[in-house]
Write a protein that holds these residues in place. Structure first.
Motif, short mmCIF file in Angstrom:
data_model
loop_
_atom_site.label_atom_id
_atom_site.label_comp_id
_atom_site.label_asym_id
_atom_site.label_seq_id
_atom_site.Cartn_x
_atom_site.Cartn_y
_atom_site.Cartn_z
N LYS A 66 0.83 -1.21 0.00
CA LYS A 66 0.00 0.00 0.00
C LYS A 66 0.86 1.26 0.00
CE LYS A 66 -4.03 -1.97 2.26
NZ LYS A 66 -4.89 -1.96 3.46
N ASP A 67 1.94 1.23 0.77
CA ASP A 67 2.85 2.38 0.78
C ASP A 67 3.45 2.60 -0.59
OD1 ASP A 67 2.37 2.84 3.46
OD2 ASP A 67 4.17 1.79 4.15
N TYR A 68 3.83 1.52 -1.26
CA TYR A 68 4.42 1.63 -2.59
C TYR A 68 3.40 2.17 -3.58
CZ TYR A 68 6.81 0.42 -6.88
OH TYR A 68 7.39 0.48 -8.11
N GLN A 69 2.15 1.72 -3.49
CA GLN A 69 1.11 2.23 -4.38
C GLN A 69 0.86 3.71 -4.14
OE1 GLN A 69 -2.23 -0.32 -3.71
NE2 GLN A 69 -1.36 -2.03 -4.88
N ASP A 70 0.85 4.13 -2.89
CA ASP A 70 0.68 5.55 -2.58
C ASP A 70 1.83 6.37 -3.15
OD1 ASP A 70 -1.70 5.14 -1.25
OD2 ASP A 70 -0.77 5.05 0.75
N LEU A 71 3.01 5.82 -3.03
CA LEU A 71 4.18 6.52 -3.58
C LEU A 71 4.07 6.66 -5.09
CD1 LEU A 71 6.97 7.72 -2.96
CD2 LEU A 71 7.91 5.45 -3.31
N CYS A 72 3.61 5.62 -5.76
CA CYS A 72 3.43 5.69 -7.21
C CYS A 72 2.37 6.71 -7.59
CB CYS A 72 3.06 4.32 -7.77
SG CYS A 72 4.42 3.16 -7.77
N ARG A 73 1.28 6.76 -6.84
CA ARG A 73 0.23 7.75 -7.12
C ARG A 73 0.76 9.18 -6.97
NH1 ARG A 73 -3.04 4.51 -3.61
NH2 ARG A 73 -4.13 2.98 -4.86
N GLN A 74 1.50 9.40 -5.90
CA GLN A 74 2.06 10.74 -5.68
C GLN A 74 3.02 11.11 -6.80
OE1 GLN A 74 3.88 10.61 -1.84
NE2 GLN A 74 1.93 10.64 -0.73
N ARG A 75 3.80 10.16 -7.24
CA ARG A 75 4.76 10.42 -8.32
C ARG A 75 4.03 10.76 -9.62
NH1 ARG A 75 9.56 11.97 -10.16
NH2 ARG A 75 10.31 10.69 -11.85
N MET A 76 2.98 10.03 -9.93
CA MET A 76 2.23 10.30 -11.16
C MET A 76 1.51 11.65 -11.09
SD MET A 76 3.06 8.13 -13.14
CE MET A 76 2.48 6.95 -14.28
N GLN A 77 1.00 12.00 -9.93
CA GLN A 77 0.35 13.29 -9.77
C GLN A 77 1.35 14.43 -9.94
OE1 GLN A 77 -1.58 13.21 -5.98
NE2 GLN A 77 -3.36 12.07 -6.71
#
Length: 116
Positions: A66-77
């Motif tokens: 979940k932390d990795y997915q959140d990090l990916c979302r933040q990066r894409m945003q």
């Protein structure tokens, strides 16, 4: 040697007066600097090992995912907000061409200058 000649005494020992003191002082400063750098590198290495140990074996793997997915979302945003929208040349041409309408058009009514 006349009346107006003066003689200077020259120290011919070959070493400056404060050479040893300067050498010791520079050595101490270099030693302190090297010690500070070494401590910084050791602390950085220790922190990196602790983080790796926390990620690898201990902890919930679902939480890490979940932390990795959140990090990916933040990066894409952040990546999406960094790119400005490209200007469409056709839309700009139409808006520029629209300003050259006849005198009765809504765009020229608000103008306070007279046309020649």
């Amino acid at each position: 040697m006349g009346l107006f000649s003066s003689e200077l005494e020259i120290d011919k020992s070959g070493t400056p007066k404060y050479f040893l003191l300067t050498f010791i002082l520079c050595g101490c400063i270099a030693g302190i600097l090297l010690a500070v750098i070494a401590l910084y590198l050791v602390k950085r290495h220790t922190r990196a090992r602790q983080k790796l140990a926390q990620l690898s074996g201990q902890g919930d793997p679902v939480e890490a995912s979940k932390d990795y997915q959140d990090l990916c979302r933040q990066r894409m945003q952040s990546r999406a907000s960094e790119k400005p929208e490209p200007l469409h040349p056709a839309g700009r041409i139409n808006s520029v061409a629209g300003g050259n309408d006849v005198a009765g058009s809504p765009s020229s009514r608000g103008s306070s200058t007279s046309s020649w």
